[in-house]
Design an enzyme around this catalytic site. Structure first.
Site: not given
Ligand SMILES: [Co+2]
Length: 499
Positions: A276, A287, A352, A360, A385, A480
């Protein structure tokens, strides 16, 4: 002067709820000026309103907005002739420039590769460009990519992500679609930034998937990945770089693990590793994560984690998305080493919303039912995700912390200790409000900072993000993507031909 994404506009009136701009837009192929209205909110952000005076606009001929093409008007019809003549000259200059640019591009090998991607109506998932000459005529190196993405695409025609249509837009009137297209033109710079970050992510992960071999240390994997990503994003202070540390959480650890210095963990052939990592350009963050395994016995678990409905995010309450993801994921039973598990969605992990320099941004996308009925809104960026687990489906903090991030809204906090002050200034300079890890403090020459870091955490300036773990012995998987809710469509920006 009022600035909005490269567009200079003079304010005319200002009210609490916003103000209205009246602007003549000169399309490059047209002699007649077209009038648009831009409404801004009190912070100066463009609100949803731009309108053309010409209703019979062709669908595929959306006007090109350019600072030089815009002329201000205070609304009087008498202004028009002068506006036109002034703009015509500018338009001609623009035209010449564009012709010259096109010629130059032709000499450089034309607009093959991803060059047309940005103008395509509905591109398929972006193809890796590494083996092709890009519009700039530069070829990516292989197998290890080393040429920065912005050098591969000097005209900024970065590959567009996967486009998904809004179901609601099908019945929209033509002028409403024109408004939305106009808004997208205004946001083009932002799209270019995030697509550049996405392409750096894709090329980095394609390389690293081949690179990872059982027996490698987690530090070696992370350093190879981060070194590659730094090059591809053309790292430059806080303007472009890594958005957060490389998560490489293993097995029952679901997230927020990256090795600290001295960590001797190696990846084994039976490990389930969640890679990640994040890239950003001007704070526009990608992300995006995948699960890496060597043993096919985990394939079903990975499939369970990926097989959720990717459509219908927009204009659906976030809680519905959570319920849909959970239902899909938990319909899977997987057998690992002779034991059968019903896959569980990890209920206290979630997607998010993302803002500039803010990973976030406040809204969460649950992966189980029972969440809030908040809606996703146009213009927002989300990380969607999912985490599937063969364990309890619930994570807790455990193990040594590696991830930290400055509290986004922290104001001035008086610090008495000189070392804490010094460390905070290093953090501000190098990471701002982006997440970082201890290895990244080491590599910029910091040492013996743990007490100061602890002090900053206790004062609430910095937040520690320890590894998030399910029950020992279980396996967790994660996928994700970053999506943009554009006015005309959803764009899965980080989509690749891998996942
Ligand atoms: Co994330």
């Amino acid at each position: 002067m009022h600035w909005f994404t490269g567009l200079a506009v003079q304010s005319i009136t200002s009210e609490d709820e916003g103000y209205c701009e009246s602007i003549y837009l000169i399309g490059k192929k047209r002699a007649e000026p077209r009038k648009i209205f831009l409404v801004f909110d009190y912070l100066g952000s463009l609100k949803m309103s731009a309108k053309l005076s010409e209703p019979e606009e062709k669908k595929d001929d959306s006007p090109e907005l350019n600072i030089k093409d815009l002329e201000l008007s205070d609304g009087g019809e008498d202004d028009k002739p002068e506006q036109i003549s002034k703009s015509k000259k500018k338009r001609n200059r623009q035209k010449k420039k564009k012709e010259q640019a096109a010629e130059a591009a032709d000499q450089n090998g034309g607009a093959d590769g991803g060059g047309d991607a940005a103008t395509e109506k509905k591109p398929s998932p972006p193809q890796q460009q590494k083996q092709q000459k890009t519009p700039g005529g530069v070829k990516q190196t292989s197998p290890k990519p080393t040429i920065p993405i912005d050098e591969l695409f000097p005209n900024k025609n970065y590959p567009v992500g996967q486009i998904m249509e809004h179901s609601k837009l099908k019945n929209q009137k033509l002028d409403q679609m024109q408004e939305k297209k106009m808004l997208e033109k205004l946001n083009e710079d932002t799209y270019q930034d995030i697509r550049r970050a996405a392409e750096a992510h894709r090329q980095t992960r394609t390389y690293i998937r081949d690179f990872i071999k059982p027996g490698m240390s987690m530090i070696q994997i992370c350093e190879e990945l981060e070194g590659t990503a730094r090059k591809l994003i053309n790292e430059s202070g806080l303007n472009a770089g890594l958005a957060f540390p490389t998560g490489c959480s293993l097995n029952h650890v679901a997230a927020h693990y990256t090795p600290n210095a001295g960590d001797t963990t190696v990846i084994g052939v039976d490990d389930v590793c969640k890679i990640d990592f994040g890239t950003h350009v001007n704070g526009r963050i990608i992300d995006c994560a995948f699960t890496h395994t060597f043993n096919p016995k985990y394939d079903k678990l990975l499939e369970a984690d990926r097989d959720w409905d990717q459509g219908g995010w927009h204009r659906r309450p976030l809680c519905d998305i959570g319920a849909a993801i959970q239902e899909t994921m938990e319909s899977y039973e997987v057998e690992i080493d002779g034991k059968t598990y019903q896959v569980k969605a990890i209920r206290n992990l979630n997607g998010h919303s993302i803002d500039q320099y803010r990973i976030h941004a406040g809204k969460t996308v649950p992966i189980v039912k029972g969440g809030e009925a908040t809606m996703m809104e146009e213009g927002e960026v989300y990380a969607i995700e999912t985490f599937g687990s063969t364990g309890r489906g619930h994570v807790h903090d455990d193990m040594e912390t590696s991830h930290y991030m400055k509290n986004f809204f922290v104001g001035h906090v008086p610090l008495r200790q000189a070392k804490s002050k010094a460390l905070l200034s290093v953090i501000n300079q190098n990471f701002g409000t982006l997440a970082f890890c201890r290895r990244w403090l080491d590599r910029i020459g910091q040492s013996k900072y743990l007490l100061a870091l602890k002090d900053l955490c206790e004062k609430g300036v910095i937040e520690a993000y320890p590894p998030l773990c399910d029950a020992k012995g279980c396996y967790t998987a994660q996928f994700e993507h970053t999506i943009m809710l554009r006015p005309t469509c959803k764009e899965v920006v980080s989509r690749g031909d891998d996942y």
